[in-house]
Design an enzyme around this catalytic site. Structure first.
Site, PDB file in Angstrom:
ATOM      1  CG  ASP A 137      -1.874   1.091   1.312  1.00 40.13           C
ATOM      2  OD1 ASP A 137      -2.747   1.168   0.432  1.00 40.13           O
ATOM      3  OD2 ASP A 137      -1.780   1.901   2.249  1.00 40.13           O
TER       4      ASP A 137
ATOM      5  CD  GLU B 240      -2.343   2.298  -3.368  1.00 32.40           C
ATOM      6  OE1 GLU B 240      -3.536   2.534  -3.604  1.00 32.40           O
ATOM      7  OE2 GLU B 240      -1.852   2.295  -2.218  1.00 32.40           O
TER       8      GLU B 240
END
Length: 666
Positions: free
Chosen positions: A323, A359
């Site tokens: 993330d 990401e």
């Protein structure tokens, strides 16, 4: 550095923690209920910032927490307070979930002991490592992103006591569903223990996604009441079914939030080292959550590596999705694709063959880094998401963009001259509108989040199919169904790795909420009883087609040149009349039709016919002597002599024509 955490030895339990600026550290031992502190023992300096102590007589199952003392000066990044019980950053199991309470954020000398409010870490004798095996997932496969709790919370076939847990993913009904979709690997949204943001409890809401971790190894007891064994057993069951497991991990921030946040673990041990700070002492906020992990610090780097090795060795996971991954590559605040942590993960002997997915953006300076990570990192490709949505929304001038996305985004991932794409193509993800909502809501509807609809993205590239005065509910439903089919077909026709978010294959809706992180309720729980079975069957057919024709998934970039051993080029881009797209066609802002004609080394061809116009159109495909075109999906009875409906995608395969039977007596 010496081993950190709580280690079971024949002589007792050895506790070890690290801090560069604490003056004293203790371990607090609790009774079996975790309610009463029975002992507080001071850890001794052991060199290199490590404090350690071997406590004889203790055994597996001991409940404990840490305490630290030193300067209390938040303006300088120091939060030492012995009244704050801290979770060991290396804890592998906790006895209950975290719950936010204002006392957890009280200033030193203004709050009581927080031990009654905190989970206790449980000493665990770790099991024998899983036998090392290569990941099942390979680039070009289908990743299925799911939220563990919402995915099975309402599933009628899963035993009620198991619903919403990691163990539920091993249920035969779940595995059967995943196999029918051709899932290569499930990507589990965060399953490690997290805490609600402080503004949620007063609103009667809770964090449903888990992107607010406290420590990195301990699983959320609500998702894994059996601890690590639940994850280990589920990974094994999925692997037996041919499905890999990828963990979505958050190493960019923690739930300790900003200056007003709670002191739970890293902040109380050494906030200056674990978090990045401005020169004036303020916390850096490249994550939008109030703090940013200092991933360029050697101790943080080793903690991240130890966490990844933990889940590979002891649970056998295939890999990880990171993330806000630019945070992992920031050195003194600037992103560097060759940062020590990113290199160490890719080069580590335990992690080198794992699936690594970035990401590629955060909210810090120059935070958008799509295409800038080094192999082997795959990257979430939001350019694919946005261009596909623009195309099917009917935006002008996107024909070239949609072709580029279908072909693997060489403009993004081919900049370094490499022949293979690292894209992860997706149309919808957990963050944003669902696939069904993309075609039903022109604007977000986040009213239930309690922020007056101010949260979440405003530009969703979505549309309300049926808003033009059409009061025919059946017609609107059919139009939205067709749009969902078109979006799914485009995803499954795009080369490289693809990602589907759980429930999008059967029309899940969040009623227009594009930021449902705080909705642990029917807004996010998948409605298995009400799913659209026709859409689900179509998604399954697309998965079968993609499996039958690897040319669709191949991550290698297309060249337009003949495939080895064949006279057929690997791709030709055609108009609906079967002629090559010329410069004027590519530059035509009104063009919404094209054909991607793929060839393979066996001399076969597969045509992906896309009609993004609202009008039907006859598509013509180039013919070859001795061959004929046939529909590739039985649910699409389309041939080249019949018009292709508006806003649809069709697949045709070229097969050798059947020879006519000789007549008897001839």
């Amino acid at each position: 550095m010496t081993q950190l955490g709580a280690t079971v030895t024949p002589e007792g339990i050895r506790f070890a923690a690290w801090s560069s600026s604490a003056r004293r550290l203790w371990v607090s031992i609790f009774d079996d209920s975790g309610a009463r502190e029975v002992d507080r023992l001071e850890l001794k300096p052991a060199g290199e910032g490590v404090y350690a102590l071997l406590v004889p007589g203790l055994a597996e199952g001991t409940r404990y927490g840490l305490r630290a003392d030193g300067d209390y000066a938040p303006e300088r990044g120091q939060w030492f307070d012995p009244n704050k019980l801290l979770t060991d950053p290396y804890a592998v199991e906790i006895d209950r979930p975290y719950q936010y309470h204002w006392r957890l954020a009280a200033k030193r000398n203004e709050g009581a002991d927080t031990a009654p409010l905190m989970p206790k870490a449980i000493v665990v004798a770790l099991p024998k490592a899983v036998a090392p095996r290569p990941p099942l997932f390979q680039p070009g496969g289908l990743i299925y992103e799911l939220n563990v709790r919402s995915f099975t919370r309402l599933h009628p076939d899963v035993p009620e006591a198991q619903r919403g847990t990691i163990a539920a993913l091993a249920h035969p009904a779940i595995i059967d569903h995943l196999q029918r979709l051709g899932v290569s690997a499930v990507e589990l949204m965060p399953v490690t223990a997290s805490i609600d943001e402080r503004h949620l409890p007063p609103l009667g809401l809770s964090n449903a996604w888990g992107y607010n971790p406290v420590t990195f190894m301990a699983l959320d007891p609500r998702l894994a009441p059996g601890g690590l064994k639940d994850l280990r057993d589920t990974v094994a069951a999925l692997r037996k079914a041919g499905i890999g497991t990828i963990l979505d991990l958050v190493f960019n921030h923690t739930g300790e939030s900003d200056r007003l946040g709670p002191t739970l673990s890293l902040r109380g041990l050494d906030a200056q080292a674990y978090y990045r700070h401005q020169p004036d002492g303020r916390l850096v906020n490249d994550t939008g959550t109030g703090n940013t992990i200092a991933c360029d610090h050697p101790v943080v780097r080793e903690m991240v590596l130890d966490t990844l090795r933990h889940f590979v060795r002891l649970a056998g996971v295939d890999g990880f999705r990171f993330d806000l991954a630019p945070v992992l590559g920031r050195i003194d605040g600037a992103f560097d694709p060759d940062a020590a942590l990113l290199r160490a993960i890719a080069d580590d002997s335990v992690l080198a063959d794992r699936v690594l997915i970035a990401e590629p953006w955060d909210v810090g300076p120059n935070g958008y880094q799509l295409g800038n990570f080094r192999p082997p990192y795959l990257e979430w490709n939001d350019r694919c998401r946005d261009d596909v949505r623009r195309f099917w929304r009917g935006d002008a001038g996107v024909i070239g963009s949609i072709a580029t996305r279908l072909a693997g985004s060489s403009d993004v991932f081919g900049r370094d001259g490499r022949p293979t794409s690292r894209t992860v193509n997706f149309i919808a993800a957990h963050d944003g509108m669902t696939l069904a909502d993309i075609v039903a809501y022109e604007r977000k509807h986040n009213e239930a989040n309690g922020e007056q609809n101010r949260d979440g993205h405003n530009d969703n590239l979505s549309w309300n199919n049926g808003a033009e005065g059409d009061t025919d509910d059946a017609a609107i439903a059919n139009a939205r169904f067709d749009d969902q089919c078109a979006l799914l077909a485009t995803l499954f026709a795009s080369r490289g790795t693809i990602m589907l978010t759980a429930g999008d294959e059967f029309g899940r809706t969040q009623k227009g909420n594009n930021n449902a992180y705080a909705q642990d309720n029917a807004i996010t729980w998948l409605d298995w009883a009400g799913r659209d079975l026709a859409l689900e069957q179509y998604a399954s057919s697309l998965a079968s087609l993609r499996h039958a024709f690897p040319v669709l998934a191949d991550p290698n970039f297309l060249t337009g040149e003949p495939v080895d051993g064949s006279e057929i080029p690997d791709v030709a881009w055609l108009t609906e009349t079967g002629t090559p797209l010329g410069e004027s066609d590519w530059n035509d802002p009104g063009r919404h039709r094209l054909v991607m004609l793929l060839g393979d080394s066996g001399g076969g061809r597969l045509a992906v016919m896309i009609n993004g116009d609202r009008r039907q159109s006859v598509f013509s495909l180039p013919a070859r002597d001795g061959f004929e075109w046939r529909p590739a999906i039985e649910t699409q009875p389309v041939d080249v002599a019949r018009p292709l409906p508006g806003r649809s995608v069709s697949f045709m395969i070229e097969r050798q024509a059947a020879k006519p039977h000789a007549r008897k007596g001839s």
